[in-house]
Design an enzyme around this catalytic site. Structure first.
Site, PDB file in Angstrom:
ATOM      1  N   HIS A 307       0.871  -1.200   0.000  1.00 44.13           N
ATOM      2  CA  HIS A 307       0.000   0.000   0.000  1.00 44.13           C
ATOM      3  C   HIS A 307       0.901   1.241   0.000  1.00 44.13           C
ATOM      4  O   HIS A 307       1.721   1.391  -0.892  1.00 44.13           O
ATOM      5  CB  HIS A 307      -0.942  -0.101   1.219  1.00 44.13           C
ATOM      6  CG  HIS A 307      -2.046   0.903   1.283  1.00 44.13           C
ATOM      7  ND1 HIS A 307      -2.441   1.687   0.246  1.00 44.13           N
ATOM      8  CD2 HIS A 307      -2.878   1.234   2.308  1.00 44.13           C
ATOM      9  CE1 HIS A 307      -3.451   2.464   0.609  1.00 44.13           C
ATOM     10  NE2 HIS A 307      -3.745   2.209   1.870  1.00 44.13           N
ATOM     11  N   HIS A 346      -2.526  -2.178  -9.670  1.00 43.19           N
ATOM     12  CA  HIS A 346      -3.537  -1.566  -8.799  1.00 43.19           C
ATOM     13  C   HIS A 346      -4.779  -2.437  -8.804  1.00 43.19           C
ATOM     14  O   HIS A 346      -5.137  -3.001  -9.832  1.00 43.19           O
ATOM     15  CB  HIS A 346      -3.906  -0.163  -9.313  1.00 43.19           C
ATOM     16  CG  HIS A 346      -4.541   0.673  -8.258  1.00 43.19           C
ATOM     17  ND1 HIS A 346      -5.876   0.597  -7.970  1.00 43.19           N
ATOM     18  CD2 HIS A 346      -4.010   1.563  -7.409  1.00 43.19           C
ATOM     19  CE1 HIS A 346      -6.144   1.444  -6.982  1.00 43.19           C
ATOM     20  NE2 HIS A 346      -5.039   2.033  -6.615  1.00 43.19           N
ATOM     21  N   ASP A 402       2.570   5.422  -6.385  1.00 38.65           N
ATOM     22  CA  ASP A 402       3.821   5.308  -5.618  1.00 38.65           C
ATOM     23  C   ASP A 402       5.068   5.277  -6.486  1.00 38.65           C
ATOM     24  O   ASP A 402       6.181   5.285  -5.965  1.00 38.65           O
ATOM     25  CB  ASP A 402       3.770   4.028  -4.769  1.00 38.65           C
ATOM     26  CG  ASP A 402       2.788   4.181  -3.621  1.00 38.65           C
ATOM     27  OD1 ASP A 402       1.836   3.400  -3.543  1.00 38.65           O
ATOM     28  OD2 ASP A 402       2.954   5.139  -2.840  1.00 38.65           O
TER      29      ASP A 402
HETATM   30  C1  SDX Z   1      -1.571   2.073  -3.316  1.00 38.64           C
HETATM   31  O1  SDX Z   1      -6.336   0.747  -3.238  1.00 38.64           O
HETATM   32  C2  SDX Z   1      -5.835   1.878  -3.476  1.00 38.64           C
HETATM   33  O2  SDX Z   1      -6.443   2.764  -4.020  1.00 38.64           O
HETATM   34  C3  SDX Z   1      -4.386   2.017  -3.056  1.00 38.64           C
HETATM   35  C4  SDX Z   1      -3.735   3.335  -3.436  1.00 38.64           C
HETATM   36  C5  SDX Z   1      -4.354   4.500  -2.700  1.00 38.64           C
HETATM   37  O3  SDX Z   1      -4.282   5.624  -3.223  1.00 38.64           O
HETATM   38  O4  SDX Z   1      -4.821   4.291  -1.571  1.00 38.64           O
HETATM   39  O5  SDX Z   1      -3.855   3.563  -4.829  1.00 38.64           O
HETATM   40  C6  SDX Z   1      -2.260   3.361  -3.070  1.00 38.64           C
HETATM   41  O6  SDX Z   1      -1.537   1.260  -2.448  1.00 38.64           O
HETATM   42  C7  SDX Z   1      -0.987   1.810  -4.685  1.00 38.64           C
HETATM   43  C8  SDX Z   1      -0.368   0.383  -4.776  1.00 38.64           C
HETATM   44  C9  SDX Z   1       1.056   0.407  -4.180  1.00 38.64           C
HETATM   45  N1  SDX Z   1       1.580  -0.987  -4.122  1.00 38.64           N
HETATM   46  C10 SDX Z   1       2.547  -1.416  -4.960  1.00 38.64           C
HETATM   47  O7  SDX Z   1       3.028  -0.733  -5.856  1.00 38.64           O
HETATM   48  C11 SDX Z   1       2.994  -2.849  -4.680  1.00 38.64           C
HETATM   49  C12 SDX Z   1       3.050  -3.633  -6.007  1.00 38.64           C
HETATM   50  N2  SDX Z   1       1.638  -3.791  -6.492  1.00 38.64           N
HETATM   51  C13 SDX Z   1       1.026  -5.073  -6.272  1.00 38.64           C
HETATM   52  O8  SDX Z   1       1.347  -5.681  -5.032  1.00 38.64           O
HETATM   53  C14 SDX Z   1      -0.465  -5.092  -6.633  1.00 38.64           C
HETATM   54  O9  SDX Z   1      -0.572  -4.557  -7.883  1.00 38.64           O
HETATM   55  C15 SDX Z   1      -1.462  -4.422  -5.714  1.00 38.64           C
HETATM   56  C16 SDX Z   1      -1.326  -4.843  -4.298  1.00 38.64           C
HETATM   57  C17 SDX Z   1      -1.346  -2.949  -5.803  1.00 38.64           C
HETATM   58  C18 SDX Z   1      -2.848  -4.818  -6.228  1.00 38.64           C
HETATM   59  O10 SDX Z   1      -2.950  -6.152  -5.987  1.00 38.64           O
HETATM   60  P1  SDX Z   1      -4.199  -7.058  -6.471  1.00 38.64           P
HETATM   61  O11 SDX Z   1      -5.281  -6.225  -7.010  1.00 38.64           O
HETATM   62  O12 SDX Z   1      -4.507  -7.976  -5.343  1.00 38.64           O
HETATM   63  O13 SDX Z   1      -3.600  -7.818  -7.702  1.00 38.64           O
HETATM   64  P2  SDX Z   1      -2.916  -9.244  -7.642  1.00 38.64           P
HETATM   65  O14 SDX Z   1      -1.801  -9.245  -6.617  1.00 38.64           O
HETATM   66  O15 SDX Z   1      -4.006 -10.260  -7.517  1.00 38.64           O
HETATM   67  O16 SDX Z   1      -2.220  -9.351  -9.089  1.00 38.64           O
HETATM   68  C19 SDX Z   1      -2.980  -9.747 -10.242  1.00 38.64           C
HETATM   69  C20 SDX Z   1      -1.936 -10.249 -11.231  1.00 38.64           C
HETATM   70  C21 SDX Z   1      -1.010 -11.298 -10.621  1.00 38.64           C
HETATM   71  O17 SDX Z   1      -0.541 -12.093 -11.691  1.00 38.64           O
HETATM   72  P3  SDX Z   1      -1.174 -13.610 -11.891  1.00 38.64           P
HETATM   73  O18 SDX Z   1      -0.910 -14.356 -10.585  1.00 38.64           O
HETATM   74  O19 SDX Z   1      -2.642 -13.375 -12.161  1.00 38.64           O
HETATM   75  O20 SDX Z   1      -0.373 -14.153 -13.057  1.00 38.64           O
HETATM   76  O21 SDX Z   1      -1.062  -9.163 -11.631  1.00 38.64           O
HETATM   77  C22 SDX Z   1       0.255  -9.427 -11.190  1.00 38.64           C
HETATM   78  C23 SDX Z   1       0.159 -10.505 -10.114  1.00 38.64           C
HETATM   79  O22 SDX Z   1       1.357 -11.250 -10.046  1.00 38.64           O
HETATM   80  N3  SDX Z   1       0.768  -8.179 -10.595  1.00 38.64           N
HETATM   81  C24 SDX Z   1       2.053  -7.834 -10.610  1.00 38.64           C
HETATM   82  C25 SDX Z   1       2.099  -6.580  -9.973  1.00 38.64           C
HETATM   83  N4  SDX Z   1       0.869  -6.212  -9.591  1.00 38.64           N
HETATM   84  C26 SDX Z   1       0.032  -7.217  -9.983  1.00 38.64           C
HETATM   85  N5  SDX Z   1       3.147  -8.450 -11.072  1.00 38.64           N
HETATM   86  C27 SDX Z   1       4.329  -7.794 -10.919  1.00 38.64           C
HETATM   87  N6  SDX Z   1       4.453  -6.578 -10.306  1.00 38.64           N
HETATM   88  C28 SDX Z   1       3.374  -5.953  -9.832  1.00 38.64           C
HETATM   89  N7  SDX Z   1       3.501  -4.743  -9.242  1.00 38.64           N
END
Ligand code: SDX
Length: 466
Positions: A307, A346, A402
């Site tokens: 997050h 996201h 971020d």
């Molecule tokens: C914020 O919710 C909000 O609005 C949050 C926020 C706010 O303003 O409050 O916008 C702020 O928290 C932004 C996010 C910051 N976090 C990161 O940058 C950490 C990296 N991001 C990921 O951990 C992820 O994208 C999340 C946590 C942000 C979202 O996760 P989800 O929706 O649960 O998605 P997921 O983990 O189920 O991923 C879906 C697929 C997966 O691949 P498959 O297993 O389906 O093959 O997408 C891939 C994931 O592996 N994936 C990524 C990725 N994000 C998703 N792969 C590599 N790198 C990434 N960053």
């Protein structure tokens, strides 16, 4: 070319134009209508897709790449407004007039001078605490000694606690389809919202919110200075909230461009629907815990690297990669380790995060004056290109808020440990706005879990167990 405020405004209007063009084919959202609860929604793990409440505070459209605060488009607010105006808008539901804004700014300024809290904070081993840890402690120190809800008389009488009837029903059953449908919504029309005998005092809630918006900035700045063996600084009466935040951290008054970029970063981070930290804040508030404890829960949730903590991770990654030529092997290694690349992806956005559309070019602008940070910006741009080529386009994973924010804070002279606290210093506006809104018709949050365990286990005395 000397950057000036017009350059910044034109950059934002250009980003808005690109955003609208790129998602023009996506349907516009329907005008929201009054919903009739219970609402049917498909819910995935992590409450994905669950609708927890109604709100007029803010709106995120993941396919259009829209972010809206109380009906105002984020690009317009960044091009024309200020963090003070936007915080007032989120809390009050309307833009302030000149008199209202003047009073609000005065309150924010006076509430930023929390010398007693800072002095109490200095009595703790601050040098061993992260800034986010100090923020949680500080939020609780800021709490009034006798919060309304501490006094027994304010507690709701049991018959007002509206969740008691549902909890008397076995909750771990599927709501529909089973022949013992024991889970149903009682008609709520005759139920008064759960609130303390004297009701949730919206006015004191507003004052507490102003107090927290001002105090979180002050405590973050003070903790950072103490970590650098410097004494905390008082805010300056002639500075805006954004300028004072930079001043209280660095001891230097920012240039107009630096102040404007900080102001825009604060606007961009202020609210974002039912994200994890906002939801955490609201869940705690829904138990009638006071708003200072609720914001403490939001700070804790925001600190996680999935997050708000991602912005610190991004800058560490950029430094680790070191140069553009190392980007591809670095990303490949991350993916082979099944790790996420921080700053990308996201839960809601399946289009470019509008906040990254603005923060990226702003980082580029600021870094022109800080050549020593340019290599990091080049790595960031190469990383964005590589992630989009390797899997971003296919999986609709774009840079999020971020990804570039850390580069901006670095160019303003902030230590990395301050990046997530800067997120909190802004998001406290959205947290408190949504708490105040939800408390108008409070209902304690109490989702369900799908029980997948055993039944009828026989108890075996310990001396007979293997
Ligand atoms: C914020 O919710 C909000 O609005 C949050 C926020 C706010 O303003 O409050 O916008 C702020 O928290 C932004 C996010 C910051 N976090 C990161 O940058 C950490 C990296 N991001 C990921 O951990 C992820 O994208 C999340 C946590 C942000 C979202 O996760 P989800 O929706 O649960 O998605 P997921 O983990 O189920 O991923 C879906 C697929 C997966 O691949 P498959 O297993 O389906 O093959 O997408 C891939 C994931 O592996 N994936 C990524 C990725 N994000 C998703 N792969 C590599 N790198 C990434 N960053």
């Amino acid at each position: 070319m000397k950057t000036d405020l017009n350059t910044i405004q034109n950059l934002i209007l250009k980003a808005a134009e690109n955003a609208r063009r790129e998602t023009a084919d996506e349907p516009e959202p329907e005008k929201p209508k009054k919903s009739k609860w219970p609402i049917a929604c498909t819910v995935g793990p992590g409450l994905e897709g669950a609708i927890a409440c109604e709100s007029k505070v803010g709106y995120v459209n993941g396919t259009k790449g829209w972010l809206v605060y109380r009906g105002y488009d984020i690009f317009d607010l960044c091009a024309r407004s200020t963090f003070e105006e936007v915080s007032y808008l989120l809390l009050h539901g309307k833009m302030p007039n000149m008199a209202e804004l003047t009073i609000f700014k005065e309150k924010l300024f006076n509430y930023t001078r929390i010398n007693k809290v800072v002095r109490q904070l200095m009595g703790f081993p601050i040098e061993q605490m992260s800034v986010m840890g100090a923020l949680r402690l500080g939020a609780n120190l800021m709490r009034r000694e006798y919060s309304d809800l501490d006094m027994a008389s304010a507690r709701p009488a049991s018959f007002e606690a509206i969740s008691s009837d549902e909890d008397s029903i076995a909750m771990e059953t599927t709501p529909h389809g089973s022949n013992h449908a024991t889970f149903e919504f009682k008609s709520r029309s005759n139920r008064k919202a759960a609130k303390s005998k004297r009701g949730f005092d919206k006015l004191s809630g507003l004052e507490d919110s102003y107090h927290l918006i001002a105090g979180i900035s002050c405590i973050a700045a003070a903790t950072s200075r103490l970590h650098n063996d410097k004494l905390p600084l008082e805010p300056q009466p002639d500075l805006s909230h954004a300028a004072n935040l930079i001043y209280m951290i660095t001891g230097k008054k920012p240039s107009p461009v630096e102040e404007r970029v900080m102001d825009i970063a604060l606007i961009l981070h202020a609210d974002h629907g039912m994200n994890a930290s906002t939801f955490a804040t609201m869940v705690v508030a829904s138990t009638l815990a006071d708003i200072y404890f609720s914001v403490g829960a939001g700070i804790a949730a925001l600190s996680g690297p999935l997050h708000g903590g991602a912005n610190e991770d991004v800058i560490r990654n950029l430094r680790e990669i070191g140069s553009a030529k190392n980007v591809k092997p670095w990303v490949k290694k991350k993916l082979d380790q099944k790790k996420k690349v921080s700053g990308f992806g996201h839960r809601v956005y399946k289009a470019y995060d509008p906040r990254a559309r603005i923060l990226g070019p702003l980082a580029g602008l600021l870094l022109k004056e800080k050549p020593e940070l340019n290599p990091l910006f080049e790595v960031a741009q190469e990383l964005e290109k590589t992630v989009m080529d390797m899997f971003g386009k296919e999986k609709k994973i774009f840079p999020n808020v971020d990804f570039y924010s850390g580069l901006i804070y670095s160019s303003l002279g902030f230590d990395e440990e301050l990046f997530t606290p800067m997120f909190a210093a802004s998001r406290v506006s959205g947290w408190t706005a949504r708490v105040l809104e939800y408390m108008e018709k409070n209902r304690i949050f109490r989702p369900r879990g799908l029980y997948t365990g055993e039944f009828n286990q026989m108890y075996v005395p310990i001396d007979q167990r293997k």
